[in-house]
Design a protein around this motif. Structure first.
Motif, PDB file in Angstrom:
ATOM      1  N   GLN A  60     -44.378  -2.868 -65.892  1.00  0.00           N
ATOM      2  CA  GLN A  60     -43.391  -2.481 -66.802  1.00  0.00           C
ATOM      3  C   GLN A  60     -42.854  -3.698 -67.408  1.00  0.00           C
ATOM      4  OE1 GLN A  60     -43.077  -3.144 -63.632  1.00  0.00           O
ATOM      5  NE2 GLN A  60     -41.268  -3.813 -63.058  1.00  0.00           N
ATOM      6  N   PRO A  61     -42.080  -3.351 -68.846  1.00  0.00           N
ATOM      7  CA  PRO A  61     -41.870  -4.198 -69.684  1.00  0.00           C
ATOM      8  C   PRO A  61     -40.603  -5.115 -69.044  1.00  0.00           C
ATOM      9  CG  PRO A  61     -42.027  -2.266 -70.839  1.00  0.00           C
ATOM     10  CD  PRO A  61     -42.072  -1.970 -69.364  1.00  0.00           C
ATOM     11  N   LEU A  62     -40.711  -6.269 -68.557  1.00  0.00           N
ATOM     12  CA  LEU A  62     -39.755  -7.308 -68.330  1.00  0.00           C
ATOM     13  C   LEU A  62     -39.822  -8.363 -69.077  1.00  0.00           C
ATOM     14  CD1 LEU A  62     -40.274  -7.009 -64.242  1.00  0.00           C
ATOM     15  CD2 LEU A  62     -38.777  -5.771 -65.856  1.00  0.00           C
ATOM     16  N   LEU A  63     -38.867  -8.857 -69.687  1.00  0.00           N
ATOM     17  CA  LEU A  63     -38.802 -10.160 -70.624  1.00  0.00           C
ATOM     18  C   LEU A  63     -37.893 -11.231 -70.166  1.00  0.00           C
ATOM     19  CD1 LEU A  63     -39.475  -7.407 -72.438  1.00  0.00           C
ATOM     20  CD2 LEU A  63     -40.175  -9.210 -74.030  1.00  0.00           C
ATOM     21  N   VAL A  64     -38.056 -12.349 -70.443  1.00  0.00           N
ATOM     22  CA  VAL A  64     -37.250 -13.415 -70.217  1.00  0.00           C
ATOM     23  C   VAL A  64     -37.045 -14.364 -71.305  1.00  0.00           C
ATOM     24  CG1 VAL A  64     -37.793 -13.316 -67.645  1.00  0.00           C
ATOM     25  CG2 VAL A  64     -39.041 -14.952 -69.398  1.00  0.00           C
ATOM     26  N   LEU A  65     -35.870 -15.103 -71.429  1.00  0.00           N
ATOM     27  CA  LEU A  65     -35.653 -15.936 -72.671  1.00  0.00           C
ATOM     28  C   LEU A  65     -35.233 -17.160 -72.015  1.00  0.00           C
ATOM     29  CD1 LEU A  65     -35.204 -16.355 -75.837  1.00  0.00           C
ATOM     30  CD2 LEU A  65     -32.955 -15.713 -75.329  1.00  0.00           C
ATOM     31  N   PRO A  66     -35.700 -18.378 -72.078  1.00  0.00           N
ATOM     32  CA  PRO A  66     -35.022 -19.575 -71.598  1.00  0.00           C
ATOM     33  C   PRO A  66     -33.932 -19.869 -72.300  1.00  0.00           C
ATOM     34  CG  PRO A  66     -37.536 -20.024 -72.630  1.00  0.00           C
ATOM     35  CD  PRO A  66     -37.121 -18.483 -72.762  1.00  0.00           C
ATOM     36  N   VAL A  67     -32.947 -20.234 -71.376  1.00  0.00           N
ATOM     37  CA  VAL A  67     -31.373 -20.711 -71.873  1.00  0.00           C
ATOM     38  C   VAL A  67     -31.414 -22.272 -71.596  1.00  0.00           C
ATOM     39  CG1 VAL A  67     -28.968 -20.281 -71.590  1.00  0.00           C
ATOM     40  CG2 VAL A  67     -30.506 -18.425 -71.496  1.00  0.00           C
ATOM     41  N   ASP A  68     -31.793 -22.551 -70.518  1.00  0.00           N
ATOM     42  CA  ASP A  68     -31.917 -23.783 -70.112  1.00  0.00           C
ATOM     43  C   ASP A  68     -33.289 -24.307 -70.336  1.00  0.00           C
ATOM     44  OD1 ASP A  68     -32.204 -26.287 -68.943  1.00  0.00           O
ATOM     45  OD2 ASP A  68     -31.616 -25.786 -66.838  1.00  0.00           O
ATOM     46  N   PRO A  69     -33.541 -25.434 -71.547  1.00  0.00           N
ATOM     47  CA  PRO A  69     -34.477 -25.834 -71.919  1.00  0.00           C
ATOM     48  C   PRO A  69     -35.543 -26.461 -70.846  1.00  0.00           C
ATOM     49  CG  PRO A  69     -32.716 -26.705 -73.206  1.00  0.00           C
ATOM     50  CD  PRO A  69     -32.206 -25.842 -71.980  1.00  0.00           C
ATOM     51  N   SER A  70     -34.907 -26.870 -69.857  1.00  0.00           N
ATOM     52  CA  SER A  70     -35.646 -27.578 -68.686  1.00  0.00           C
ATOM     53  C   SER A  70     -36.241 -26.529 -67.641  1.00  0.00           C
ATOM     54  CB  SER A  70     -34.963 -28.439 -68.004  1.00  0.00           C
ATOM     55  OG  SER A  70     -33.896 -28.077 -67.334  1.00  0.00           O
ATOM     56  N   ALA A  71     -35.724 -25.270 -67.759  1.00  0.00           N
ATOM     57  CA  ALA A  71     -36.243 -24.301 -66.503  1.00  0.00           C
ATOM     58  C   ALA A  71     -37.520 -23.550 -66.654  1.00  0.00           C
ATOM     59  CB  ALA A  71     -35.100 -23.106 -66.702  1.00  0.00           C
ATOM     60  N   GLU A  72     -38.228 -23.538 -65.696  1.00  0.00           N
ATOM     61  CA  GLU A  72     -39.617 -22.886 -65.935  1.00  0.00           C
ATOM     62  C   GLU A  72     -39.433 -21.374 -65.115  1.00  0.00           C
ATOM     63  OE1 GLU A  72     -43.185 -25.034 -65.171  1.00  0.00           O
ATOM     64  OE2 GLU A  72     -41.981 -26.957 -66.009  1.00  0.00           O
ATOM     65  N   TRP A  73     -40.046 -20.425 -65.661  1.00  0.00           N
ATOM     66  CA  TRP A  73     -40.051 -19.146 -64.794  1.00  0.00           C
ATOM     67  C   TRP A  73     -41.048 -19.162 -63.919  1.00  0.00           C
ATOM     68  CZ3 TRP A  73     -36.526 -15.591 -64.892  1.00  0.00           C
ATOM     69  CH2 TRP A  73     -36.809 -14.364 -63.993  1.00  0.00           C
ATOM     70  N   PRO A  74     -40.844 -18.956 -62.519  1.00  0.00           N
ATOM     71  CA  PRO A  74     -41.508 -19.219 -61.339  1.00  0.00           C
ATOM     72  C   PRO A  74     -42.497 -17.758 -61.274  1.00  0.00           C
ATOM     73  CG  PRO A  74     -39.537 -18.781 -60.503  1.00  0.00           C
ATOM     74  CD  PRO A  74     -39.406 -18.697 -62.270  1.00  0.00           C
ATOM     75  N   ARG A  75     -43.540 -17.976 -60.665  1.00  0.00           N
ATOM     76  CA  ARG A  75     -44.337 -16.876 -60.172  1.00  0.00           C
ATOM     77  C   ARG A  75     -43.587 -16.262 -58.999  1.00  0.00           C
ATOM     78  NH1 ARG A  75     -50.260 -17.057 -61.758  1.00  0.00           N
ATOM     79  NH2 ARG A  75     -50.314 -18.217 -63.479  1.00  0.00           N
ATOM     80  N   GLY A  76     -43.792 -15.015 -58.973  1.00  0.00           N
ATOM     81  CA  GLY A  76     -43.616 -14.010 -57.942  1.00  0.00           C
ATOM     82  C   GLY A  76     -42.855 -12.784 -58.160  1.00  0.00           C
ATOM     83  N   ASP A  77     -42.744 -12.002 -57.186  1.00  0.00           N
ATOM     84  CA  ASP A  77     -41.955 -10.684 -57.322  1.00  0.00           C
ATOM     85  C   ASP A  77     -40.269 -11.039 -57.511  1.00  0.00           C
ATOM     86  OD1 ASP A  77     -44.027  -9.353 -56.633  1.00  0.00           O
ATOM     87  OD2 ASP A  77     -43.786  -8.955 -54.516  1.00  0.00           O
ATOM     88  N   ILE A  78     -39.902 -10.256 -58.201  1.00  0.00           N
ATOM     89  CA  ILE A  78     -38.571 -10.534 -58.999  1.00  0.00           C
ATOM     90  C   ILE A  78     -37.806  -9.275 -58.043  1.00  0.00           C
ATOM     91  CG2 ILE A  78     -37.163 -10.002 -60.878  1.00  0.00           C
ATOM     92  CD1 ILE A  78     -39.413 -10.523 -62.555  1.00  0.00           C
ATOM     93  N   ASP A  79     -36.625  -9.940 -57.496  1.00  0.00           N
ATOM     94  CA  ASP A  79     -35.660  -9.104 -56.672  1.00  0.00           C
ATOM     95  C   ASP A  79     -34.215  -8.990 -57.509  1.00  0.00           C
ATOM     96  OD1 ASP A  79     -33.638  -7.685 -55.241  1.00  0.00           O
ATOM     97  OD2 ASP A  79     -34.199  -8.934 -53.092  1.00  0.00           O
ATOM     98  N   LEU A  80     -33.752  -8.175 -58.264  1.00  0.00           N
ATOM     99  CA  LEU A  80     -32.473  -8.449 -58.825  1.00  0.00           C
ATOM    100  C   LEU A  80     -31.101  -8.354 -58.151  1.00  0.00           C
ATOM    101  CD1 LEU A  80     -33.333  -5.979 -61.975  1.00  0.00           C
ATOM    102  CD2 LEU A  80     -33.554  -8.280 -61.920  1.00  0.00           C
ATOM    103  N   ARG A  81     -31.630  -8.010 -56.955  1.00  0.00           N
ATOM    104  CA  ARG A  81     -30.483  -8.195 -56.084  1.00  0.00           C
ATOM    105  C   ARG A  81     -29.072  -7.235 -56.436  1.00  0.00           C
ATOM    106  NH1 ARG A  81     -30.398 -14.293 -54.396  1.00  0.00           N
ATOM    107  NH2 ARG A  81     -32.635 -14.098 -53.596  1.00  0.00           N
ATOM    108  N   GLY A  82     -29.537  -5.973 -57.057  1.00  0.00           N
ATOM    109  CA  GLY A  82     -28.617  -4.953 -57.655  1.00  0.00           C
ATOM    110  C   GLY A  82     -29.086  -4.091 -58.889  1.00  0.00           C
TER     111      GLY A  82
END
Length: 182
Positions: free
Chosen positions: A157-179
């Motif tokens: 399904q279409p899930l998109l991310v935008l880095p806000v912290d330039p040093s952050a890297e999006w990890p691999r793995g399932d996503i739990d939105l916790r809500g």
């Protein structure tokens, strides 16, 4: 004249702000989803921050986001969940959506402590978000549906991310939105 954009916290929305947002959303979604409600818009998660575009006293665009800690694989990530992206029919074609998304990214950065913007969308609008700098990620997503029940969506399904912290890297793995999603 170009529409103006204001950034406003949810708890600071005025009666006029709420009336303008209700008119914007009900013009688009009333017949399919019923009345818009600011604290649970169409059953999705509410927003902490609203970016409201106005022209001539009329609300013509909106983007909302909420800070949340989610799980991605074995990690926790601080994200701004984005939703309620809508441009009035009368303001479409003016690149207002891009302006609102840039302003949303800036407001996330200014808020501090946010690693990524995060959103789910329909397949047909993925090119718009990609043109605004968002990147698609492939992962299963767990959330609560509009009735509050757990939902597990498979990767794709279409899930998109935008880095806000330039040093952050999006990890691999399932996503739990916790809500609920936004």
């Amino acid at each position: 004249m170009s529409p103006s954009i204001r950034v406003i916290r949810h708890d600071e929305l005025t009666r006029d702000d709420l009336d303008g947002l209700r008119a914007l959303f009900d013009a688009e979604y009333l017949s399919a989803f019923g009345d818009w409600h600011p604290d649970q818009p169409y059953g999705y998660a509410p927003h902490d921050v609203h970016l409201i575009a106005s022209h001539g006293g009329t609300t013509v665009g909106h983007v909302g986001w909420a800070r949340r800690v989610i799980g991605v694989g074995a990690q926790e990530m601080v994200i701004a969940g984005v939703g309620g992206v809508l441009i009035a029919e009368s303001a479409r074609g003016l690149r207002l959506g891009e302006r609102l998304m840039r302003a949303a990214a800036a407001s996330m950065s200014e808020a501090g402590d946010i690693e990524f913007g995060y959103l789910g969308c329909r397949e047909e609008v993925v090119p718009f978000y990609r043109s605004c700098g968002w990147t698609r990620v492939a992962a299963a997503e767990r959330s609560l549906n509009r009735a509050g029940q757990p939902v597990d969506d498979p990767p794709g399904q279409p899930l998109l991310v935008l880095p806000v912290d330039p040093s952050a890297e999006w990890p691999r793995g399932d996503i739990d939105l916790r809500g609920r999603a936004w």
